[in-house]
Design an enzyme around this catalytic site. Structure first.
Site, PDB file in Angstrom:
ATOM      1  N   HIS A  63      10.007 -15.212 -29.726  1.00  0.00           N
ATOM      2  CA  HIS A  63       9.374 -14.076 -29.051  1.00  0.00           C
ATOM      3  C   HIS A  63       7.857 -14.133 -29.201  1.00  0.00           C
ATOM      4  O   HIS A  63       7.098 -14.003 -28.224  1.00  0.00           O
ATOM      5  CB  HIS A  63       9.924 -12.772 -29.635  1.00  0.00           C
ATOM      6  CG  HIS A  63       9.326 -11.526 -29.060  1.00  0.00           C
ATOM      7  ND1 HIS A  63       8.227 -10.910 -29.603  1.00  0.00           N
ATOM      8  CD2 HIS A  63       9.653 -10.798 -27.976  1.00  0.00           C
ATOM      9  CE1 HIS A  63       7.925  -9.835 -28.894  1.00  0.00           C
ATOM     10  NE2 HIS A  63       8.778  -9.742 -27.900  1.00  0.00           N
ATOM     11  N   CYS A  68      11.408 -24.231 -15.309  1.00  0.00           N
ATOM     12  CA  CYS A  68      10.613 -23.088 -15.779  1.00  0.00           C
ATOM     13  C   CYS A  68      10.445 -23.063 -17.286  1.00  0.00           C
ATOM     14  O   CYS A  68       9.889 -22.113 -17.830  1.00  0.00           O
ATOM     15  CB  CYS A  68      11.231 -21.770 -15.309  1.00  0.00           C
ATOM     16  SG  CYS A  68      12.889 -21.466 -15.971  1.00  0.00           S
TER      17      CYS A  68
END
Length: 770
Positions: A115, A492
């Site tokens: 994260h 991606c």
């Protein structure tokens, strides 16, 4: 040779030769990874300073700040004008606001796709993660044998992973103007072969990505839209809902919020494709940490809401959540979630169509492992489109695809293609699934040992494993192309920002690659080089405009009149007064804004001005603005430096400028409004007439600006900027006419006008210059 000098030399040599071959040689001459130093600060002379520890280099750039140990403390420090270094065991959605406020991020756990790493890269914030020697106990931080406390200064280098005690000096190497030329040549080589897109989750990220040259968004993570302080409570109400009515009410609130977010992102990428990934993570990630909740329960600190959150966290707990109930699996068991997101997307697109925009939405379904999952999800999209019934929302505007991120999906890509318009290969998760590596654990603990022993040549989360993961990419790509030759296939994962990985992926035949906004320039250059290397772009057939708009004036002398303007490389002699002046004239200024106005990003000066309480720094967007004290200081400096005779010498030519300005304002209105209605730009002849008028007005303004520059040489810089904008308008980039914050002709003209007004102490209201 420093990369900036190498770029200048390569471009000027190619311009002097004037051939396509020379431009191609220039593109090949610069190592893409070397560009990173041009977009991030680096340490100045740290070779003799031993680091306290080394973690994973998660987001490039050097940063200095005072240790803060919570998101609230980071926000408080930023509000007080104090650079903060957010130090956490790991970051969670609760930390996002603090991450935005921090100058840098340091965590003891996590990997390159954790994260903290993903969010930091997206915002261009330096970060070091997985620094296992960092221990946090109360307000104390222990790093090896060193003990620090909240408020102490530390320095991190997100390019090397090093962590230092104290405040080390940093330096920024601003991109030379020639870089724009080099990257334009790279784009022309890549045209019709591979698009470089940005991973962007907010309007700000999208704007940065577009400014960096992205041709769309390759990954918009919708979960990040739920993490702000005003959205997270709604998401938690959905998770905690005990009946259908409460769940429907929460979904309705989320839909309204998502519609607003999608409108802003799609608008920022108007006319370019935006791949929106529907909700991907497991629901427990939106709840407070289960261990923290349990500890608070033991201390008797939980209220009713807290106890409900703990119950839900225990109910949703999974042993391996990243391969558990997430992605499309979650949508199948929590009906209505994906339908809500699709409705929000379609509503946002419909609203933009009504405003004359051109949204292009690609809806991506994550964690698909079976064709039936994708068939069902595609049906949800079709049902919402039928429900809305908007005439412009068609299969060419709203397309549906899948994220290929599991080995099974790669192996079944041919069957999945029956239900997909596109695929996006998520190399981060595909690497994790293929290796059976827990990416947040092994990067700091296992991989360094594996690399030291020669088992792995590189961190597979940073450099694509071509033998294993790459083979799955090849199998999936080829199977999808055989089943549906027209299917679009992109990548991606952050591997697209690594030049060697990008070269492999481009060689496989992908149509697009996507990476964090600040790595887009690297990817643009790497993609062009890869296309040339693998033969997808024939150097004898590419169309490169070697004589196109300059990034700099090639044949100018190194010093202009009075020695205050270096026209050759477009960099002004920058001092405190000039930096404050740009802030006064432009308002909020980004690094790119300083680059446009000054030819450099004066980071050291800005840091000093921020320390003195004259300038406000907004780290999450890398923006600067004047504080009231800074405005007063600028006025005092300007008054001392701007003599009365300078104002008098500007006055005559300024009157000529105002005459042209009146006609320019009318021209802008004519471009935007036709016959009392917003110009839909459907009449090519009408638009062509406006563009011809702009060229004539630009030609008329040039001698006026030259005369003003004769009085104050630095004003000459506006000439090249206006010329570049006018040329781009003539070449079909319509937003360069009156677009906002995109270095349009209108942007530059208004900046010049404000500059002249401030220099002369003119009251804009009294003058009537609106």
């Amino acid at each position: 040779m420093p990369v900036s000098e190498a770029i200048v030399a390569a471009v000027r040599e190619a311009r002097a030769a004037g051939t396509v071959d020379a431009a191609v040689t220039a593109v090949r001459a610069i190592a893409p990874e070397a560009l990173a130093e041009l977009f991030h600060a680096s340490l100045a002379g740290s070779d003799d300073v031993p680091p306290l520890t080394t973690g994973l280099a998660a987001s490039p750039g050097a940063a200095v700040g005072r240790i803060v140990l919570s998101a609230d403390a980071a926000v408080a420090a930023a509000d007080a004008g104090e650079p903060a270094m957010l130090v956490r065991p790991e970051t969670t959605p609760d930390d996002v606001v603090g991450m935005q406020a921090a100058r840098g991020i340091l965590t003891s756990r996590g990997g390159l796709v954790s994260h903290a790493a993903v969010v930091a890269r997206g915002w261009g914030i330096p970060a070091v993660v997985g620094a296992t020697e960092v221990g946090i106990d109360g307000d104390t931080v222990r790093i090896g044998d060193t003990t620090l406390r909240a408020g102490d200064r530390i320095t991190i280098d997100g390019s090397t992973g090093h962590v230092y005690a104290g405040a080390l000096a940093t330096v920024a190497s601003a991109p030379p103007a020639e870089l724009d030329v080099l990257l334009r040549w790279a784009d022309e080589i890549a045209a019709a072969h591979v698009e470089v897109r940005a991973n962007a989750d907010t309007e700000g990220d999208a704007t940065v990505g577009r400014r960096m040259g992205a041709r769309g968004i390759g990954l918009c993570r919708t979960e990040h839209m739920f993490l702000s302080h005003d959205r997270l409570p709604i998401m938690r109400r959905f998770i905690l809902a005990h009946d259908a009515a409460a769940e429907a009410a929460a979904l309705s609130e989320l839909e309204s919020a998502q519609t607003h977010d999608f409108e802003r992102v799609l608008d920022a990428m108007d006319g370019l494709p935006v791949t929106v990934r529907l909700l991907d993570p497991p629901l427990h990630e939106f709840l407070p940490d289960i261990d923290d909740l349990a500890a608070r329960e033991a201390r008797g600190e939980l209220d009713g809401d807290g106890r409900a959150e703990l119950t839900a966290a225990r109910r949703l707990h999974e042993t391996n959540p990243m391969i558990g109930t997430r992605g499309v699996r979650l949508a199948l068991v929590r009906s209505g979630l994906y339908q809500m997101q699709v409705r929000a997307l379609c509503t946002a697109a419909a609203g933009l169509f009504a405003a004359g925009k051109r949204p292009h939405v690609e809806i991506m379904v994550p964690l698909v492992v079976d064709p039936e999952e994708l068939r069902i999800a595609r049906g949800w999209v079709r049902d919402v489109l039928d429900e809305i019934g908007h005439p412009e929302l068609s299969s060419t505007v709203i397309t549906v695809g899948a994220m290929i991120e599991t080995p099974r999906a790669a192996l079944l890509a041919g069957a999945l293609a029956d239900h997909a318009d596109f695929f996006s290969i998520g190399t981060n998760d595909l690497t994790q699934m293929t290796y059976a590596f827990s990416r947040d654990d092994v990067e700091a603990r296992l991989l360094p040992a594996y690399q030291a022993m020669g088992i792995l040549p590189a961190n597979p989360f940073a450099v694509l494993d071509q033998q294993g993961v790459g083979e799955l990419v090849r199998i999936g790509h080829d199977a999808a192309r055989r089943a549906k030759p027209t299917i679009k296939i992109g990548v991606c994962g952050e591997h697209a920002g690594d030049p060697s990985s990008a070269a492999f992926l481009v060689g496989q035949g992908v149509d697009s690659v996507s990476c964090s906004p600040f790595r887009v320039p690297l990817a643009r250059l790497a993609v062009a080089q890869a296309l040339l290397a693998c033969g997808r772009a024939d150097p004898t057939q590419v169309h490169v405009d070697v004589t196109g708009p300059d990034g700099a004036t090639d044949d100018a002398d190194d010093s202009g009149a009075n020695g205050t303007d270096r026209a050759a490389d477009g960099v002004l002699d920058v001092d405190e007064t000039l930096v404050l002046h740009v802030l006064r004239v432009r308002g909020f200024v980004t690094a790119a804004g300083f680059q446009a106005s000054l030819g450099t990003h004066p980071s050291d000066l800005l840091d000093d001005l921020a320390e003195r309480g004259l300038v406000r720094h907004i780290p999450a967007r890398e923006m600067y603005a004047l504080l009231p004290a800074g405005r007063e200081h600028h006025a005092a400096l300007l008054g001392a430096q701007t003599a009365v005779d300078l104002r008098a010498r500007l006055a005559g030519d300024y009157a000529r400028f105002l005459d042209v300005n009146e006609r320019f304002k009318q021209l802008c209105t004519d471009w935007q409004v036709r016959n009392g209605e917003p110009n839909d730009h459907a009449d090519a002849d009408y638009d062509r007439g406006c563009i011809e008028r702009l060229a004539a007005l630009h030609a008329e303004a040039a001698p006026v600006i030259a005369a003003l520059a004769g009085v104050l040489p630095r004003l000459e810089r506006y000439t090249a900027r206006l010329a570049a904008a006018a040329d781009r308008v003539a070449r079909g980039e319509s937003k360069r006419f009156t677009g906002v914050m995109c270095e349009s002709f209108h942007d530059v003209w208004m900046e010049l006008h404000e500059d002249l007004i401030v220099l002369q102490g003119i009251d804009r209201t009294a003058e009537g210059s609106f």
